[in-house]
Write an enzyme that holds these catalytic residues in place. Structure first.
Site, PDB file in Angstrom:
ATOM      1  CG  HIS A  53     -14.058  -1.969   3.175  1.00  0.00           C
ATOM      2  ND1 HIS A  53     -14.545  -1.103   2.229  1.00  0.00           N
ATOM      3  CD2 HIS A  53     -13.355  -2.892   2.482  1.00  0.00           C
ATOM      4  CE1 HIS A  53     -14.142  -1.478   1.037  1.00  0.00           C
ATOM      5  NE2 HIS A  53     -13.422  -2.581   1.153  1.00  0.00           N
TER       6      HIS A  53
HETATM    7  P1  TYD Z   1      -9.329  -3.449   0.430  1.00  0.00           P
HETATM    8  O1  TYD Z   1      -9.927  -2.190  -0.085  1.00  0.00           O
HETATM    9  O2  TYD Z   1      -9.616  -3.813   1.860  1.00  0.00           O
HETATM   10  O3  TYD Z   1      -9.767  -4.657  -0.497  1.00  0.00           O
HETATM   11  P2  TYD Z   1     -11.157  -5.442  -0.639  1.00  0.00           P
HETATM   12  O4  TYD Z   1     -12.254  -4.526  -0.256  1.00  0.00           O
HETATM   13  O5  TYD Z   1     -11.204  -5.833  -2.060  1.00  0.00           O
HETATM   14  O6  TYD Z   1     -11.107  -6.666   0.210  1.00  0.00           O
HETATM   15  O7  TYD Z   1      -7.769  -3.395   0.188  1.00  0.00           O
HETATM   16  C1  TYD Z   1      -6.936  -4.502   0.423  1.00  0.00           C
HETATM   17  C2  TYD Z   1      -5.506  -4.018   0.557  1.00  0.00           C
HETATM   18  O8  TYD Z   1      -5.067  -3.408  -0.651  1.00  0.00           O
HETATM   19  C3  TYD Z   1      -5.331  -2.971   1.649  1.00  0.00           C
HETATM   20  O9  TYD Z   1      -4.102  -3.257   2.310  1.00  0.00           O
HETATM   21  C4  TYD Z   1      -5.199  -1.675   0.916  1.00  0.00           C
HETATM   22  C5  TYD Z   1      -4.637  -2.082  -0.418  1.00  0.00           C
HETATM   23  N1  TYD Z   1      -5.129  -1.230  -1.531  1.00  0.00           N
HETATM   24  C6  TYD Z   1      -4.273  -0.361  -2.183  1.00  0.00           C
HETATM   25  O10 TYD Z   1      -3.077  -0.261  -1.853  1.00  0.00           O
HETATM   26  N2  TYD Z   1      -4.754   0.395  -3.217  1.00  0.00           N
HETATM   27  C7  TYD Z   1      -6.034   0.318  -3.617  1.00  0.00           C
HETATM   28  O11 TYD Z   1      -6.449   1.026  -4.580  1.00  0.00           O
HETATM   29  C8  TYD Z   1      -6.925  -0.577  -2.924  1.00  0.00           C
HETATM   30  C9  TYD Z   1      -8.364  -0.709  -3.296  1.00  0.00           C
HETATM   31  C10 TYD Z   1      -6.429  -1.333  -1.880  1.00  0.00           C
END
Ligand code: TYD
Length: 136
Positions: A53
């Site tokens: 992302h």
């Molecule tokens: P995501 O940002 O896509 O994680 P990564 O980039 O590490 O793969 O987030 C994964 C999941 O966690 C998504 O459902 C949103 C949730 N999330 C939160 O609830 N709070 C947060 O601070 C973050 C970063 C993610």
């Protein structure tokens, strides 16, 4: 601002070296934005990939607090792989950069210092949409 990989930089944090173990610190002024959130990835299974992302407005700094992992960054025109493996060095990722996190070592911990609180509306999770966003 149309951000590019030229805006990406490493930041070295001060370390107090000690025979009992080293101490690194990150305080106000050491990073180029005010931060509102810290989160961290841990217990990442072998072969797992994170990220996938871009953020529309948010700056983040990633630090390999333990172990190592690769961060592949993409500004819509070029890609570059950054390997993080030093607990006192952060990778500053500006807004508008697609990121993939791969190749986590066993026990790796990825600390993230984020500019804002979690807000799903700040994410672009579709790569084609990201490319259109960068062109627009
Ligand atoms: P995501 O940002 O896509 O994680 P990564 O980039 O590490 O793969 O987030 C994964 C999941 O966690 C998504 O459902 C949103 C949730 N999330 C939160 O609830 N709070 C947060 O601070 C973050 C970063 C993610």
């Amino acid at each position: 601002m149309k951000t590019t990989l030229n805006n990406i930089q490493y930041i070295d944090f001060p370390v107090v070296k000690d025979y009992r173990g080293n101490l690194a610190f990150i305080q106000e002024g050491a990073i180029p934005y005010n931060f509102k959130r810290i989160y961290y990835l841990f217990d990442v299974p072998s072969g797992a990939e994170r990220g996938g992302h871009a953020h529309i407005e948010q700056n983040e700094i990633l630090i390999a607090l333990s172990g190592s992992f690769d961060v592949v960054l993409d500004d819509g025109e070029s890609k570059k792989k950054y390997t993080l493996n030093r607990p006192a060095t952060g990778l500053h990722i500006v807004d508008g950069i697609w990121r993939e996190l791969t190749n986590f070592s066993s026990g790796a911990i990825c600390l993230v210092i984020a500019e804002d609180v979690y807000n799903e509306a700040d994410y672009i999770r579709d790569y084609q949409e990201f490319l259109s966003y960068k062109k627009g």
